[in-house]
Design a protein around this motif. Structure first.
Motif, PDB file in Angstrom:
ATOM      1  N   THR A  21       0.727  -1.449   0.317  1.00 40.01           N
ATOM      2  CA  THR A  21      -0.023  -0.043   0.119  1.00 40.01           C
ATOM      3  C   THR A  21       0.773   1.474  -0.675  1.00 40.01           C
ATOM      4  OG1 THR A  21       0.046  -0.279   2.263  1.00 40.01           O
ATOM      5  CG2 THR A  21      -1.733  -0.889   1.240  1.00 40.01           C
ATOM      6  N   HIS A  22       2.136   0.937   0.284  1.00 39.63           N
ATOM      7  CA  HIS A  22       2.843   1.957  -0.094  1.00 39.63           C
ATOM      8  C   HIS A  22       3.282   2.881  -0.699  1.00 39.63           C
ATOM      9  CE1 HIS A  22       6.831   4.541   1.656  1.00 39.63           C
ATOM     10  NE2 HIS A  22       6.818   4.415  -0.100  1.00 39.63           N
ATOM     11  N   ILE A  23       2.934   4.117  -0.633  1.00 38.19           N
ATOM     12  CA  ILE A  23       2.740   5.310  -1.593  1.00 38.19           C
ATOM     13  C   ILE A  23       4.849   5.466  -1.874  1.00 38.19           C
ATOM     14  CG2 ILE A  23       2.701   7.605  -2.829  1.00 38.19           C
ATOM     15  CD1 ILE A  23      -0.258   5.645  -2.859  1.00 38.19           C
ATOM     16  N   SER A  24       5.388   5.894  -3.262  1.00 37.46           N
ATOM     17  CA  SER A  24       6.671   6.223  -3.447  1.00 37.46           C
ATOM     18  C   SER A  24       7.131   7.582  -2.670  1.00 37.46           C
ATOM     19  CB  SER A  24       6.989   5.949  -4.907  1.00 37.46           C
ATOM     20  OG  SER A  24       7.938   6.364  -5.086  1.00 37.46           O
ATOM     21  N   ARG A  25       7.914   7.949  -2.592  1.00 38.96           N
ATOM     22  CA  ARG A  25       8.483   9.097  -1.639  1.00 38.96           C
ATOM     23  C   ARG A  25      10.231   9.262  -1.864  1.00 38.96           C
ATOM     24  NH1 ARG A  25      11.447   9.754   3.321  1.00 38.96           N
ATOM     25  NH2 ARG A  25      11.124   8.040   4.961  1.00 38.96           N
ATOM     26  N   PRO A  26      10.722  10.249  -2.188  1.00 30.81           N
ATOM     27  CA  PRO A  26      11.887  10.617  -1.961  1.00 30.81           C
ATOM     28  C   PRO A  26      12.479  10.269   0.138  1.00 30.81           C
ATOM     29  CG  PRO A  26      11.285  11.945  -2.344  1.00 30.81           C
ATOM     30  CD  PRO A  26      10.138  11.676  -2.659  1.00 30.81           C
ATOM     31  N   VAL A  27      13.829  10.227  -0.480  1.00 30.76           N
ATOM     32  CA  VAL A  27      14.736  10.264   0.845  1.00 30.76           C
ATOM     33  C   VAL A  27      14.337  11.701   1.615  1.00 30.76           C
ATOM     34  CG1 VAL A  27      16.940  10.065   2.069  1.00 30.76           C
ATOM     35  CG2 VAL A  27      16.009   7.934   0.532  1.00 30.76           C
ATOM     36  N   ARG A  28      14.207  12.164   2.377  1.00 33.73           N
ATOM     37  CA  ARG A  28      14.468  13.272   2.497  1.00 33.73           C
ATOM     38  C   ARG A  28      15.449  13.189   4.400  1.00 33.73           C
ATOM     39  NH1 ARG A  28       8.513  12.928   3.138  1.00 33.73           N
ATOM     40  NH2 ARG A  28       8.481  11.429   5.080  1.00 33.73           N
ATOM     41  N   PRO A  29      16.216  14.744   3.734  1.00 34.46           N
ATOM     42  CA  PRO A  29      17.477  14.994   4.952  1.00 34.46           C
ATOM     43  C   PRO A  29      16.335  14.141   6.366  1.00 34.46           C
ATOM     44  CG  PRO A  29      17.085  16.891   3.526  1.00 34.46           C
ATOM     45  CD  PRO A  29      15.930  15.846   3.272  1.00 34.46           C
ATOM     46  N   ALA A  30      15.671  14.966   6.181  1.00 39.59           N
ATOM     47  CA  ALA A  30      14.792  14.349   8.207  1.00 39.59           C
ATOM     48  C   ALA A  30      14.722  13.174   8.423  1.00 39.59           C
ATOM     49  CB  ALA A  30      13.572  15.252   8.126  1.00 39.59           C
ATOM     50  N   ASP A  31      15.637  12.207   7.482  1.00 38.67           N
ATOM     51  CA  ASP A  31      14.759  10.552   7.562  1.00 38.67           C
ATOM     52  C   ASP A  31      16.267  10.093   8.441  1.00 38.67           C
ATOM     53  OD1 ASP A  31      13.064   9.693   6.685  1.00 38.67           O
ATOM     54  OD2 ASP A  31      14.187   9.786   4.338  1.00 38.67           O
ATOM     55  N   PHE A  32      17.405  11.120   8.559  1.00 36.88           N
ATOM     56  CA  PHE A  32      18.326  10.559   9.062  1.00 36.88           C
ATOM     57  C   PHE A  32      18.542  10.911  10.672  1.00 36.88           C
ATOM     58  CE2 PHE A  32      19.627  10.822   4.639  1.00 36.88           C
ATOM     59  CZ  PHE A  32      20.688   9.323   4.679  1.00 36.88           C
ATOM     60  N   ASP A  33      17.643  11.700  10.757  1.00 34.34           N
ATOM     61  CA  ASP A  33      17.544  11.999  11.783  1.00 34.34           C
ATOM     62  C   ASP A  33      15.789  11.413  12.797  1.00 34.34           C
ATOM     63  OD1 ASP A  33      19.084  14.074  13.385  1.00 34.34           O
ATOM     64  OD2 ASP A  33      17.275  15.579  12.985  1.00 34.34           O
ATOM     65  N   GLU A  34      15.343  10.703  12.267  1.00 33.74           N
ATOM     66  CA  GLU A  34      14.415  10.464  12.002  1.00 33.74           C
ATOM     67  C   GLU A  34      14.324   8.876  12.680  1.00 33.74           C
ATOM     68  OE1 GLU A  34      10.927  11.204   9.957  1.00 33.74           O
ATOM     69  OE2 GLU A  34      11.590  14.243  10.549  1.00 33.74           O
ATOM     70  N   PHE A  35      15.005   8.254  11.811  1.00 33.05           N
ATOM     71  CA  PHE A  35      15.290   6.341  12.033  1.00 33.05           C
ATOM     72  C   PHE A  35      16.582   6.071  12.599  1.00 33.05           C
ATOM     73  CE2 PHE A  35      11.922   7.337   9.056  1.00 33.05           C
ATOM     74  CZ  PHE A  35      11.379   6.783   8.360  1.00 33.05           C
TER      75      PHE A  35
END
Ligand code: 4NP
Length: 158
Positions: free
Chosen positions: A72-86
């Motif tokens: 069910t996922h909708i494609s999205r690009p990697v975001r700078p905040a991902d490196f903080d949040e994950f």
């Protein structure tokens, strides 16, 4: 209510329409089956934004469905905040891994980047092959490798 922090995992491939949404669905099903749904936050993203806003590739969806997964996922690009949040950012192949490590803004963020196949316990393989330009067997292969890697990942986190 538990105040325990969730373990957050971001699976990453090139387009975010084949391998990483498949990994997301497999990992989600595994943690649900283990009664650990509340302990995890699982997402996926792509290194190109070409497919942003699209659902998973229909071929990947069809193979997934036959194996009991719904994508069910909708494609999205990697975001700078991902490196903080994950907590963990897991690439499907060496290109993904190298690019993610280059994008990481800090050494701490860089250390969150892993290779998916490093969690395999049944397959001796160093990447999840890109199925996009291939045939049906490629999609089956992706599921088989990712089921192995996700099981190994969950074990490594327990
Ligand atoms: P994925 O597969 O990285 O596993 O989602 C691909 C999807 C799209 C493209 C390449 C690979 N593409 O070139 O558009």
């Amino acid at each position: 209510m538990s105040t325990e922090k969730k373990t957050s995992i971001l699976f990453v491939c090139l387009g975010n329409i084949c391998r990483s949404p498949m990994a997301e669905a497999i990992m989600q099903k595994l943690v649900e089956g283990a009664g650990m749904k509340e302990q995890f936050y699982i997402d996926s993203a792509g290194l190109i934004r070409y497919h942003e806003g699209e659902g998973a590739d229909p071929r990947m969806k069809q193979h997934a469905f036959r194996h009991g997964y719904r994508l069910t996922h909708i494609s999205r690009p990697v975001r700078p905040a991902d490196f903080d949040e994950f907590d963990l950012i897991i690439g499907m192949d060496d290109n993904n891994y190298d690019k993610l490590r280059r994008l990481a803004p800090t050494l701490e963020a860089e250390a969150k980047v892993k290779r998916m196949t490093d969690f395999c316990t049944q397959h001796v393989i160093d990447h999840v092959p890109d199925p996009y330009y291939g045939g049906a067997q490629g999609f089956e292969n992706v599921i088989e490798i990712l089921e192995d890697a996700c099981a190994g990942l969950l074990t490594s986190l327990q």
